[in-house]
Write an enzyme that holds these catalytic residues in place. Sequence first.
Site, short mmCIF file in Angstrom:
data_model
loop_
_atom_site.label_atom_id
_atom_site.label_comp_id
_atom_site.label_asym_id
_atom_site.label_seq_id
_atom_site.Cartn_x
_atom_site.Cartn_y
_atom_site.Cartn_z
N GLU A 152 0.85 -1.19 0.00
CA GLU A 152 0.00 0.00 0.00
C GLU A 152 0.89 1.25 0.00
O GLU A 152 1.86 1.29 0.74
CB GLU A 152 -0.90 0.03 1.23
CG GLU A 152 -1.91 1.17 1.15
CD GLU A 152 -2.87 1.24 2.34
OE1 GLU A 152 -2.73 0.46 3.30
OE2 GLU A 152 -3.76 2.09 2.30
N ALA A 199 1.82 0.05 10.80
CA ALA A 199 1.50 -1.35 10.50
C ALA A 199 0.63 -1.42 9.26
O ALA A 199 0.11 -0.41 8.81
CB ALA A 199 0.77 -1.98 11.67
N MET A 200 0.49 -2.65 8.73
CA MET A 200 -0.23 -2.82 7.47
C MET A 200 -1.11 -4.06 7.50
O MET A 200 -0.68 -5.14 7.90
CB MET A 200 0.81 -2.91 6.33
CG MET A 200 0.23 -3.13 4.96
SD MET A 200 -0.84 -1.74 4.46
CE MET A 200 -1.96 -2.61 3.37
N GLU A 201 -2.34 -3.88 7.00
CA GLU A 201 -3.41 -4.87 7.16
C GLU A 201 -3.47 -5.95 6.09
O GLU A 201 -4.55 -6.53 5.86
CB GLU A 201 -4.75 -4.13 7.19
CG GLU A 201 -5.21 -3.52 5.83
CD GLU A 201 -4.83 -2.05 5.64
OE1 GLU A 201 -3.86 -1.59 6.25
OE2 GLU A 201 -5.51 -1.38 4.84
N ASN A 202 -2.37 -6.30 5.41
CA ASN A 202 -2.39 -7.32 4.36
C ASN A 202 -3.25 -8.52 4.78
O ASN A 202 -3.16 -8.98 5.90
CB ASN A 202 -0.98 -7.81 4.09
CG ASN A 202 0.02 -6.68 4.05
OD1 ASN A 202 -0.09 -5.81 3.21
ND2 ASN A 202 0.96 -6.67 4.97
N HIS A 233 -6.68 -1.92 15.10
CA HIS A 233 -6.91 -1.20 13.85
C HIS A 233 -6.68 -2.11 12.64
O HIS A 233 -7.54 -2.23 11.76
CB HIS A 233 -5.99 0.02 13.80
CG HIS A 233 -6.10 0.83 12.55
ND1 HIS A 233 -6.87 1.96 12.46
CD2 HIS A 233 -5.52 0.67 11.34
CE1 HIS A 233 -6.78 2.47 11.24
NE2 HIS A 233 -5.95 1.70 10.53
N GLU A 234 -5.53 -2.75 12.60
CA GLU A 234 -5.22 -3.59 11.43
C GLU A 234 -6.16 -4.79 11.38
O GLU A 234 -6.60 -5.20 10.29
CB GLU A 234 -3.76 -4.05 11.44
CG GLU A 234 -2.72 -2.92 11.56
CD GLU A 234 -2.92 -1.76 10.62
OE1 GLU A 234 -3.55 -1.92 9.56
OE2 GLU A 234 -2.44 -0.64 10.94
N HIS A 276 -9.50 -3.79 9.88
CA HIS A 276 -9.45 -3.61 8.43
C HIS A 276 -9.88 -4.87 7.69
O HIS A 276 -10.23 -4.80 6.52
CB HIS A 276 -8.03 -3.26 7.97
CG HIS A 276 -7.73 -1.79 7.91
ND1 HIS A 276 -8.60 -0.86 7.37
CD2 HIS A 276 -6.64 -1.08 8.31
CE1 HIS A 276 -8.05 0.35 7.44
NE2 HIS A 276 -6.86 0.24 8.01
N GLU A 298 -9.90 4.09 6.11
CA GLU A 298 -9.09 4.57 7.24
C GLU A 298 -9.91 5.34 8.29
O GLU A 298 -9.76 5.10 9.48
CB GLU A 298 -7.90 5.39 6.74
CG GLU A 298 -6.88 4.59 5.92
CD GLU A 298 -6.27 3.40 6.66
OE1 GLU A 298 -6.43 3.31 7.90
OE2 GLU A 298 -5.64 2.55 5.99
N1 BES Z 1 -3.18 0.92 5.80
C1 BES Z 1 -2.40 1.57 6.78
C2 BES Z 1 -0.93 1.44 6.58
C3 BES Z 1 -0.37 2.27 5.47
C4 BES Z 1 -0.51 3.62 5.45
C5 BES Z 1 0.35 1.71 4.47
C6 BES Z 1 0.04 4.36 4.42
C7 BES Z 1 0.89 2.45 3.44
C8 BES Z 1 0.73 3.79 3.42
C9 BES Z 1 -2.71 1.05 8.18
O1 BES Z 1 -3.94 0.46 8.32
C10 BES Z 1 -2.68 2.23 9.08
O2 BES Z 1 -3.53 3.06 8.97
N2 BES Z 1 -1.70 2.30 9.97
C11 BES Z 1 -1.47 3.41 10.84
C12 BES Z 1 -1.76 3.08 12.27
C13 BES Z 1 -3.20 3.15 12.62
C14 BES Z 1 -3.44 2.71 14.05
C15 BES Z 1 -3.81 4.51 12.42
C16 BES Z 1 -0.03 3.77 10.68
O3 BES Z 1 0.70 2.99 10.09
O4 BES Z 1 0.36 4.84 11.14
ZN ZN Z 2 -5.53 1.80 8.56
#
Ligand code: BES
Ligand code: ZN
Length: 860
Positions: A130, A271-274, A306-307, A310, A329
């Site tokens: 992502e 983190a990432m929700e793969n 959070h993840e 998703h 998000e």
């Molecule tokens: N999908 C995002 C991670 C992401 C964000 C990947 C931008 C690539 C580009 C993930 O679900 C996310 O939102 N992570 C947040 C933490 C969350 C608790 C708000 C992060 O990584 O800051």
């Molecule tokens: Zn997210």
Amino acid sequence: MENLSNTPTAQPPVIYRKDYQPFPWLLPETELVFNLGLETTLVLATFTVTRNPDAEASQQLRLNGDGLTPARVTVDDVTIENPEMDGDDLVLTLSGDSHKIMIETELDPSSNTQLMGLYASNGMLCTQCEAEGFRRITFFPDRPDVLSTYWVHMSGPKDLFPVLLCNGNKVKEGDSVGGHHFAEWHDPWPKPSYLFALVAGDLVAREDTFTTMGGREVDLAVWVRAEDLDRTEHAMASLIRSMKWDEETFGREYDLDVYNIVAVSDFNMGAMENKGLNVFNTKYVLADSDTATDADFDAVEGVIAHEYFHNWSGNRVTCRDWFQLSLKEGFTVLRDQLFSQDMHSESVKRIEDVRILRSAQFPEDSGPLAHPIRPDSFREISNFYTATVYNKGAEVIRMMRSMAGPEKFRKGTDLYFDRHDGEAATCEDFISAIEDGAELDLTQFRGWYRQAGTPRVAAELVQTGGTTELRLTQSVPDTPGQSDKAPMPIPLKIALHDRAAGKLGEEQLIVLSEAEMRVPLGEAAEPVLSINRGFTAPVVIERDIASADLAFLAAHDDDPFARYEAMQELVVGHLLGAENAGSAQDITEAMGAIIADGSLDDSMRGELMALPGVTYLMEQVEKADPTALHEAREGLKKTLGVGLRSELAQLYDRAAAIGLDDPQGRGARKVKTMALGLLAAGDPGAANLLAAHQYDHADNMTDRQGALMTLCGFDTPERVDRLADFYERYRANDLVIDKWFTLQALSTLPGVLDHVRELAKHADFTLSNPNRARSLYMALASNPAAFHTPSGEGYRMIADLILALDPINAQTAARFVPALGRWRRMEEGRAALMRAELERIAKAEGLSRDTSEQVTRSLG
Ligand code: BES
Ligand code: ZN
């Protein structure tokens, strides 16, 4: 071989939401074969394309790439010599209705410093796709509305990569020749490429199981390096609580046989929700009481949740295009906030979330980077993972929930998941589903998706013949590219208290939908308005209120948020020297009442005692002088520290007697460090010794870090000793050494800029690890006294950092630009210095798309 450059473009094209077109081809199945190596990885992608009946027919198949060269391309098993490229994309011309495509690419993960696509971290291989990282792995329609079922075969040397993970369920594994082994994974759920993930490395797992409400047993695993295994208990417990909560609160059940979480030390984000294979920054997995603070524990729990959430809000229902990012998000942030409210204190969590909104999102919304929660255009999507899309996005959905009530809102979300399961949806789809399911008319409410800027609501109480009337006026400020905005529905919980009678009024929810509104509120001898209780709307309330009324609200309001708010208003008014503002004595008395209030638990007491930060204060004035604000704030701290010395000392002693595992322990630790901070302002000499004592006897990181933070404000041998001790004690732990850098960069001591320059040369400092780079420089950028040094030296250091980091990690570099972008809201001298630094960055050659977009927008 070259998949690493973040291709610099002179004028990166603008992409508009209104230009959306469905992709002309469908890719029902994708097969990927990975031959893994740290320096050389071969990727073979095979898929059949068929015409998309819902799109305009095209002879062209555009496959996105980023820095890739195709090693071999075949169409229907015929090799295409010199395939056509358009920039980084591969363009195939296809005449029929269905074609089989095969593409081979070759990657060098070890030289991928951008941490997008496939990269190496600590000897392991992992991916981040992502938003547009998949195109750094293979040529593909790398857009969220192209859903495909993935079959993956991965192989590599067993000694280097004993563990091979991918999305979905493992269907096969085994040994092959030459010390290699392989694994095959199948993900039955069609997904966009941004949710693809692969991990190969020498990892160990904490394992557990979860039985879903439908009776499916899921194998859970948290994968880390062997030495980190004993710090994974909290992450696993958080995952299990999240799975349970999503079943109970949103009716969402997990849908695979396994759920894997992998911790990596080099990661751009949190983190990432793969799908079925979350990849996490170690910061949001590893925690034990010796190395993580109470706040760190909460952050781990919140990010894990959070993840996990998703899986439904993002994966089962994904986004049609990246303009819809808030669909997943904003909604998922709301879900994780509600989860954390349920796990701990609802009011404390609400206050924390509002504090984040005000310090990160409000400044964004009033500056050059302001954009609606659903943006209209962008050049680089990575720049739109913002506090606006995330936190304001969550607030906007929270307003729908407040207007509908939780039960009806749940009917709305059920309908949304049901209607759009397996689809790539839009924000409009979400709003319609809530409208239908929750039976709300959200016609005018859609303005919150279109209009940027924080609305201002002026509130006035008027006495008309014995009764009190509330008069409200709203306006939405102009933002870049947007003016003359329409009023939006603003839900406000209000109550009218009577100070004379000491009586608290009934709460009611009103919705301000027009520019003006009058609400009759009944009779009160000395009416005191309590408004935006629980922070029902992300707006600024403007009102003239006597400091005695604020003190009354701070001490007696039955809404905890309103008490917090009154205390903040009292302090802000005083620090900004507003007319009728309370004196330092008024604040001292109000704070004294809070310390003495036996009905409060310490967690809430800590919130009420917290002084507004300098960023928030800066936001309150047209042209800020950060030094003056910082000094005024420090001055108030000193007054409080002197005036409440014995109260604070008593509070400290009471809190210090509560043990680590006591249920009251977290609250106690919070007020203890706050008391220490105020005592430090009042009597530095005594506090220096007290902090050193707290440091030496700490049995947990919350106390140890709190003590060290206080010490970092003193130019004493105690500071030097404890910093050295901290380093020696934790030198093997990256996450704690990050704290060591941060605490020093946050110091209020005069020489901090020189000190940061020295720290940047420290053997443990590197720009290639995002956590480490941020630990020093994000701290510096958020240290008001240091960053805003009148000479402009702080600005220069951040600009130098951006220029040095940009070629290594463009995404991370671009995130430092907003700090310099607020020049319009600074007094003239600093405004000119900030602007000059932005211009210097803009002139640099080969700037990434990420940084150049942020700098251009910031210069306006
Ligand atoms: N999908 C995002 C991670 C992401 C964000 C990947 C931008 C690539 C580009 C993930 O679900 C996310 O939102 N992570 C947040 C933490 C969350 C608790 C708000 C992060 O990584 O800051
Ligand atoms: Zn997210």
